[in-house]
Design a protein around this motif. Structure first.
Motif, PDB file in Angstrom:
ATOM      1  N   GLY A 243       0.789  -1.227   0.000  1.00  0.00           N
ATOM      2  CA  GLY A 243       0.000   0.000   0.000  1.00  0.00           C
ATOM      3  C   GLY A 243       0.822   1.278   0.000  1.00  0.00           C
ATOM      4  N   GLN A 244       2.160   1.132  -0.025  1.00  0.00           N
ATOM      5  CA  GLN A 244       3.004   2.320   0.023  1.00  0.00           C
ATOM      6  C   GLN A 244       3.787   2.473  -1.282  1.00  0.00           C
ATOM      7  N   LYS A 245       4.617   3.501  -1.327  1.00  0.00           N
ATOM      8  CA  LYS A 245       5.368   3.743  -2.554  1.00  0.00           C
ATOM      9  C   LYS A 245       6.615   2.869  -2.587  1.00  0.00           C
ATOM     10  N   VAL A 246       7.211   2.799  -3.764  1.00  0.00           N
ATOM     11  CA  VAL A 246       8.427   2.027  -3.965  1.00  0.00           C
ATOM     12  C   VAL A 246       9.614   2.832  -3.422  1.00  0.00           C
ATOM     13  N   GLU A 247      10.473   2.171  -2.651  1.00  0.00           N
ATOM     14  CA  GLU A 247      11.606   2.860  -2.010  1.00  0.00           C
ATOM     15  C   GLU A 247      12.929   2.234  -2.456  1.00  0.00           C
ATOM     16  N   PHE A 248      13.905   3.060  -2.698  1.00  0.00           N
ATOM     17  CA  PHE A 248      15.245   2.620  -3.084  1.00  0.00           C
ATOM     18  C   PHE A 248      15.961   1.991  -1.892  1.00  0.00           C
ATOM     19  N   LEU A 249      16.620   0.879  -2.137  1.00  0.00           N
ATOM     20  CA  LEU A 249      17.455   0.247  -1.107  1.00  0.00           C
ATOM     21  C   LEU A 249      18.940   0.428  -1.409  1.00  0.00           C
ATOM     22  N   VAL A 250      19.369  -0.059  -2.582  1.00  0.00           N
ATOM     23  CA  VAL A 250      20.798  -0.112  -2.858  1.00  0.00           C
ATOM     24  C   VAL A 250      21.035  -0.160  -4.360  1.00  0.00           C
ATOM     25  N   SER A 251      22.168   0.429  -4.772  1.00  0.00           N
ATOM     26  CA  SER A 251      22.606   0.298  -6.156  1.00  0.00           C
ATOM     27  C   SER A 251      23.986  -0.341  -6.172  1.00  0.00           C
ATOM     28  N   PHE A 252      24.296  -1.007  -7.263  1.00  0.00           N
ATOM     29  CA  PHE A 252      25.500  -1.844  -7.356  1.00  0.00           C
ATOM     30  C   PHE A 252      26.067  -1.688  -8.743  1.00  0.00           C
ATOM     31  N   TYR A 253      27.369  -1.361  -8.794  1.00  0.00           N
ATOM     32  CA  TYR A 253      28.045  -1.185 -10.078  1.00  0.00           C
ATOM     33  C   TYR A 253      29.485  -1.607  -9.932  1.00  0.00           C
ATOM     34  N   ASN A 254      29.996  -2.281 -10.928  1.00  0.00           N
ATOM     35  CA  ASN A 254      31.400  -2.664 -10.943  1.00  0.00           C
ATOM     36  C   ASN A 254      31.777  -3.464  -9.688  1.00  0.00           C
ATOM     37  N   ASN A 255      30.876  -4.370  -9.312  1.00  0.00           N
ATOM     38  CA  ASN A 255      31.080  -5.288  -8.192  1.00  0.00           C
ATOM     39  C   ASN A 255      31.173  -4.624  -6.833  1.00  0.00           C
ATOM     40  N   GLU A 256      30.571  -3.445  -6.708  1.00  0.00           N
ATOM     41  CA  GLU A 256      30.520  -2.860  -5.386  1.00  0.00           C
ATOM     42  C   GLU A 256      29.280  -1.979  -5.248  1.00  0.00           C
ATOM     43  N   ILE A 257      28.898  -1.737  -3.995  1.00  0.00           N
ATOM     44  CA  ILE A 257      27.766  -0.865  -3.734  1.00  0.00           C
ATOM     45  C   ILE A 257      28.155   0.566  -4.102  1.00  0.00           C
ATOM     46  N   SER A 258      27.326   1.217  -4.910  1.00  0.00           N
ATOM     47  CA  SER A 258      27.599   2.593  -5.294  1.00  0.00           C
ATOM     48  C   SER A 258      26.762   3.586  -4.486  1.00  0.00           C
ATOM     49  N   GLU A 259      25.628   3.149  -4.004  1.00  0.00           N
ATOM     50  CA  GLU A 259      24.779   4.013  -3.196  1.00  0.00           C
ATOM     51  C   GLU A 259      23.836   3.135  -2.396  1.00  0.00           C
ATOM     52  N   LYS A 260      23.493   3.581  -1.177  1.00  0.00           N
ATOM     53  CA  LYS A 260      22.510   2.849  -0.389  1.00  0.00           C
ATOM     54  C   LYS A 260      21.683   3.825   0.421  1.00  0.00           C
ATOM     55  N   SER A 261      20.466   3.413   0.735  1.00  0.00           N
ATOM     56  CA  SER A 261      19.572   4.270   1.503  1.00  0.00           C
ATOM     57  C   SER A 261      19.701   3.947   2.989  1.00  0.00           C
ATOM     58  N   GLU A 262      19.004   4.751   3.781  1.00  0.00           N
ATOM     59  CA  GLU A 262      19.001   4.535   5.242  1.00  0.00           C
ATOM     60  C   GLU A 262      18.367   3.192   5.596  1.00  0.00           C
ATOM     61  N   ILE A 263      17.487   2.706   4.730  1.00  0.00           N
ATOM     62  CA  ILE A 263      16.825   1.427   4.996  1.00  0.00           C
ATOM     63  C   ILE A 263      17.840   0.286   4.951  1.00  0.00           C
ATOM     64  N   PHE A 264      18.820   0.409   4.106  1.00  0.00           N
ATOM     65  CA  PHE A 264      19.799  -0.662   3.849  1.00  0.00           C
ATOM     66  C   PHE A 264      20.814  -0.671   4.983  1.00  0.00           C
ATOM     67  N   ASP A 265      20.424  -1.283   6.108  1.00  0.00           N
ATOM     68  CA  ASP A 265      21.322  -1.313   7.263  1.00  0.00           C
ATOM     69  C   ASP A 265      22.123  -2.626   7.273  1.00  0.00           C
ATOM     70  N   ASP A 266      22.744  -2.921   8.399  1.00  0.00           N
ATOM     71  CA  ASP A 266      23.692  -4.040   8.455  1.00  0.00           C
ATOM     72  C   ASP A 266      23.046  -5.410   8.263  1.00  0.00           C
ATOM     73  N   GLN A 267      21.735  -5.497   8.350  1.00  0.00           N
ATOM     74  CA  GLN A 267      21.102  -6.793   8.154  1.00  0.00           C
ATOM     75  C   GLN A 267      20.979  -7.142   6.664  1.00  0.00           C
ATOM     76  N   PHE A 268      21.209  -6.153   5.807  1.00  0.00           N
ATOM     77  CA  PHE A 268      21.095  -6.365   4.369  1.00  0.00           C
ATOM     78  C   PHE A 268      22.482  -6.495   3.747  1.00  0.00           C
ATOM     79  N   SER A 269      22.580  -7.309   2.727  1.00  0.00           N
ATOM     80  CA  SER A 269      23.797  -7.347   1.920  1.00  0.00           C
ATOM     81  C   SER A 269      23.418  -7.738   0.503  1.00  0.00           C
ATOM     82  N   VAL A 270      24.273  -7.340  -0.442  1.00  0.00           N
ATOM     83  CA  VAL A 270      24.055  -7.696  -1.837  1.00  0.00           C
ATOM     84  C   VAL A 270      25.325  -8.337  -2.371  1.00  0.00           C
TER      85      VAL A 270
END
Lengths: 107, 112
Positions: B40-67
């Motif tokens: 029921g809510q809007k779509v929120e950005f978590l993380v972006s990944f480029y060249n085998n590393e995280i390039s940007e992450k949001s506040e939601i993407f805390d230590d419990q998340f990994s890519v």
């Protein structure tokens, strides 16, 4: 961060009617996309339109980047057009979504 | 037409369990993303990944998340210890620089 406001939040149409959905954004963007979220939750790409006008069948979109808004036009609406329409904007990478317009087209 | 593929389409997990959501981006795309949408809510950005590393992450993407991009085709999102509030639709997306992002069909995660 950039703010995205969509209007109206809800819209009910009779089949065959036309509608205009609006997306206002608070800063200059390099990317603007319109999506349709169907009842199964899938995000369907409608338009990639950081500026200018595009048409695809009964749908068309216009973005006036200098005035920071975009419009999505739906003509001769069909019941299959029902769902949520999202505008998403951003720079060259991530997207910020609006809250969407929920459209219901009744037969 | 090339598309982003996500598996599974629906996952139910016990609170505290680890989950891995999988995505196969479009083959010539270089930028990969995870977004989520609470019901029921809007779509929120978590993380972006480029060249085998995280390039940007949001506040939601805390230590419990990994890519991770474990091989040349898969892109995964791991949630180490799921909470009830992690219940959401998770979308993977990919793009070429300067073009539109293409989204997968989503994985609906339900934490019980």
């Amino acid at each position: 961060g950039i703010q995205v406001e969509q209007s109206p939040p809800d819209l009910i149409l009779q089949e065959g009617a036309n509608s205009t959905l609006r997306c206002n954004f608070s800063d200059s963007v390099n990317n603007l996309q319109w999506f349709h979220q169907n009842p199964w939750g899938q995000l369907i790409n409608l338009f990639y339109i950081p500026s200018g006008t595009k048409q695809n069948g009964r749908l068309s979109a216009t973005t006036v980047a200098t005035e920071r808004y975009s419009l999505l036009y739906i003509s001769s609406s069909q019941t299959t057009d029902s769902g949520v329409y999202f505008c998403a904007v951003g720079g060259y990478s991530t997207l910020t979504f609006g809250k969407g317009t929920m459209l219901l087209v009744s037969p | 037409e090339p598309e982003v593929t996500q598996t599974p389409s629906h996952q139910v997990t016990q609170m505290g369990q680890e989950v891995i959501l999988r995505c196969v981006p479009i083959s010539n795309h270089l930028y990969f993303y995870w977004y989520r949408q609470i019901l029921g809510q809007k779509v929120e950005f978590l993380v972006s990944f480029y060249n085998n590393e995280i390039s940007e992450k949001s506040e939601i993407f805390d230590d419990q998340f990994s890519v991770e991009r474990p091989d040349g085709s898969n892109f995964t999102l791991k949630i180490r210890s799921t909470k009830l509030e992690d219940s959401a639709m998770y979308f993977c997306a990919s793009k070429i620089q300067g073009t539109e992002a293409f989204f997968g069909q989503g994985t609906r995660l339900t934490v019980v």
